[in-house]
Design a protein around this motif. Structure first.
Motif, short mmCIF file in Angstrom:
data_model
loop_
_atom_site.label_atom_id
_atom_site.label_comp_id
_atom_site.label_asym_id
_atom_site.label_seq_id
_atom_site.Cartn_x
_atom_site.Cartn_y
_atom_site.Cartn_z
N PRO A 158 43.39 41.67 21.22
CA PRO A 158 42.38 42.71 21.50
C PRO A 158 41.46 42.38 22.66
O PRO A 158 40.91 43.28 23.29
N ASP A 159 41.28 41.08 22.97
CA ASP A 159 40.40 40.70 24.07
C ASP A 159 41.19 40.07 25.21
O ASP A 159 40.68 39.22 25.94
N GLU A 160 42.44 40.52 25.37
CA GLU A 160 43.31 40.02 26.43
C GLU A 160 43.80 41.17 27.30
O GLU A 160 44.04 42.27 26.79
N VAL A 161 43.95 40.88 28.59
CA VAL A 161 44.56 41.84 29.50
C VAL A 161 46.00 41.43 29.74
O VAL A 161 46.37 40.26 29.59
N LEU A 162 46.83 42.40 30.09
CA LEU A 162 48.21 42.13 30.46
C LEU A 162 48.29 42.16 31.98
O LEU A 162 47.91 43.14 32.61
N VAL A 163 48.78 41.07 32.56
CA VAL A 163 48.81 40.91 34.02
C VAL A 163 50.26 40.85 34.49
O VAL A 163 51.07 40.09 33.95
N LYS A 164 50.58 41.63 35.50
CA LYS A 164 51.87 41.53 36.17
C LYS A 164 51.74 40.47 37.25
O LYS A 164 50.96 40.62 38.20
N ILE A 165 52.49 39.40 37.12
CA ILE A 165 52.31 38.22 37.95
C ILE A 165 53.05 38.35 39.29
O ILE A 165 54.20 38.78 39.34
N SER A 166 52.35 37.94 40.36
CA SER A 166 52.93 37.95 41.70
C SER A 166 53.18 36.55 42.25
O SER A 166 54.08 36.36 43.07
N ALA A 167 52.37 35.56 41.84
CA ALA A 167 52.53 34.20 42.34
C ALA A 167 52.01 33.21 41.31
O ALA A 167 51.08 33.51 40.56
N VAL A 168 52.65 32.05 41.28
CA VAL A 168 52.24 30.97 40.38
C VAL A 168 52.19 29.68 41.18
O VAL A 168 52.78 29.59 42.27
N SER A 169 51.48 28.68 40.68
CA SER A 169 51.52 27.38 41.34
C SER A 169 51.94 26.31 40.35
O SER A 169 51.81 26.47 39.13
N VAL A 195 46.31 43.47 37.09
CA VAL A 195 46.15 43.90 35.71
C VAL A 195 46.97 45.16 35.47
O VAL A 195 46.82 46.16 36.17
N GLU A 196 47.86 45.09 34.48
CA GLU A 196 48.69 46.24 34.13
C GLU A 196 48.11 47.00 32.94
O GLU A 196 48.25 48.22 32.85
N ARG A 197 47.45 46.27 32.04
CA ARG A 197 46.86 46.92 30.87
C ARG A 197 45.53 46.24 30.55
O ARG A 197 45.47 45.01 30.45
N ALA A 198 44.46 47.02 30.43
CA ALA A 198 43.14 46.47 30.14
C ALA A 198 43.08 45.99 28.69
O ALA A 198 43.91 46.34 27.85
N ALA A 199 42.08 45.16 28.39
CA ALA A 199 41.88 44.68 27.03
C ALA A 199 41.45 45.81 26.12
O ALA A 199 40.63 46.66 26.50
N ALA A 200 41.97 45.83 24.91
CA ALA A 200 41.63 46.86 23.94
C ALA A 200 40.14 46.82 23.58
O ALA A 200 39.56 47.84 23.19
N SER A 201 39.52 45.65 23.75
CA SER A 201 38.09 45.51 23.44
C SER A 201 37.20 46.25 24.43
O SER A 201 36.01 46.45 24.18
N GLY A 202 37.78 46.63 25.58
CA GLY A 202 36.99 47.29 26.62
C GLY A 202 36.34 46.33 27.59
O GLY A 202 35.73 46.74 28.58
N ARG A 203 36.46 45.03 27.32
CA ARG A 203 35.88 44.03 28.21
C ARG A 203 36.86 43.68 29.32
O ARG A 203 38.06 43.88 29.19
N GLY A 204 36.32 43.10 30.41
CA GLY A 204 37.16 42.55 31.46
C GLY A 204 37.61 43.55 32.50
O GLY A 204 37.14 44.70 32.52
N PRO A 205 38.52 43.12 33.37
CA PRO A 205 38.96 43.95 34.49
C PRO A 205 39.79 45.14 34.04
O PRO A 205 40.27 45.21 32.91
N ARG A 206 39.94 46.08 34.97
CA ARG A 206 40.65 47.32 34.69
C ARG A 206 42.05 47.30 35.30
O ARG A 206 42.34 46.48 36.18
N PRO A 207 42.93 48.21 34.87
CA PRO A 207 44.26 48.29 35.47
C PRO A 207 44.18 48.47 36.99
O PRO A 207 43.36 49.26 37.49
N GLY A 208 45.00 47.72 37.70
CA GLY A 208 44.99 47.77 39.16
C GLY A 208 44.15 46.69 39.80
O GLY A 208 44.28 46.42 41.00
N ASP A 209 43.27 46.02 39.02
CA ASP A 209 42.45 44.94 39.58
C ASP A 209 43.34 43.73 39.86
O ASP A 209 44.21 43.36 39.06
N ARG A 210 43.10 43.10 41.00
CA ARG A 210 43.79 41.87 41.37
C ARG A 210 43.04 40.70 40.73
O ARG A 210 41.81 40.60 40.86
N VAL A 211 43.76 39.77 40.06
CA VAL A 211 43.10 38.69 39.35
C VAL A 211 43.85 37.37 39.52
O VAL A 211 45.04 37.34 39.82
N VAL A 212 43.12 36.28 39.32
CA VAL A 212 43.71 34.95 39.20
C VAL A 212 43.43 34.49 37.78
O VAL A 212 42.36 34.75 37.23
#
Length: 301
Positions: free
Chosen positions: A26-37, A63-80
């Protein structure tokens, strides 16, 4: 989804495979990954790591899916993002407190190099309470953590002694802020106040004998694989403080700080190699063999 999984029969013990998609909490976002190290400490080096495991601490994407809790970044946000596992995959479920939003000026390959190495260096300097004018030795200075530590110690106003395995591995460290680039503690002209150690073994043992009274030694890693001999009463007589650290947990604010320094041009992640993740095995082998200076990044094709 596709992911890099542990395969003990493959080069570098890594191969592309297929695993179930992650299910965010519920407090996690789903991220589509582009690069890893890749980090030395997370690479599978023995049969002890279970086949099919998805490793991966550092990853950047959208970010592909925002957290169900409503916290954190929104879909389309670029994140590390940071986490102890499952980063080397097409999708990653990430707690909202373990990521930072990226400005458009920081690309995914650069961002992916930040988390573990940058956080470790940042928190090591914070733990040591580095102050202007102090003499700081950084061992393994040509590696990912080492290069961040050199830069951050220099920015803190310290005189930086960068220790490397060979003159060739020391190239470029002066430009990052190293005042002295050395291959042997015998080259020290004065005791150091702080040691940020990534190597351990005989090198750390020698530096313990060249640390000023009341000095602090931060043990980050032990890439030498050697035991570190400590002489009887060496620590109490020198009033030395020896602290072991491991970066991780509640990383959001520190990741945002590293991203900000990078965007402002004050921190250089020093990415030495970028390859497609189909070349993970070869890249991992090169990292273990010390053929890479700084960070190795894989793009998720």
């Amino acid at each position: 989804m596709r992911a890099l999984v542990v395969d003990h029969s493959a080069p570098g013990r890594l191969a592309l495979g297929t695993v179930p998609d992650p299910v965010p909490g519920p407090d996690e976002v789903l991220v589509k990954i582009s690069a890893v190290s890749l980090n030395y400490g997370e690479l599978p080096k023995s049969e002890e790591v279970a086949e099919g495991t998805v490793p991966g601490w550092d990853a950047a994407g959208v970010v592909e899916r925002a957290a169900a809790s409503g916290r954190g970044p929104r879909p389309g946000d670029r994140v590390v993002t940071w986490g102890w596992d499952a980063g080397w995959a097409e999708l990653r479920a990430v707690p909202v407190g373990e990521l930072a939003v990226l400005p458009d000026t920081v690309d995914f390959s650069t961002a992916a190099a930040l988390p573990v190495a940058g956080l470790t260096a940042l928190r090591a300097l914070r733990t040591a309470e580095v102050r202007p004018g102090q003499r700081v030795a950084v061992t393994g200075a040509s590696g990912g953590v080492g290069r961040f530590a050199v830069q951050l110690a220099h920015q803190a106003g310290a005189e930086v002694y960068a220790f490397v395995g060979s003159p060739a591995r020391g190239e470029g460290l002066a430009a990052l802020g190293a005042d002295h680039v050395l291959t042997d503690p015998a080259g020290l002209d004065t005791p150091v106040d702080i040691v940020l150690d990534n190597v351990g073994g005989s090198l750390l043992a020698e530096l313990l004998g060249r640390t000023a009274p009341g000095g602090t030694v931060i043990s980050i890693g032990s890439t030498s694989g050697e035991p570190t001999p400590i002489q009887p009463y060496q620590l109490p007589l020198g009033r030395l403080t020896l602290i072991g650290i491991q970066a991780g947990g509640d990383t959001g604010a520190d990741l945002a700080h590293l991203v900000r320094l990078t965007a402002e041009g004050r921190l250089q992640p020093s990415v030495d190699r970028v390859a497609d993740w189909a070349q993970a095995g070869e890249t991992a082998t090169a990292l273990v063999n010390r053929e890479i200076r700084g960070k190795a990044v894989l793009t998720v094709s």
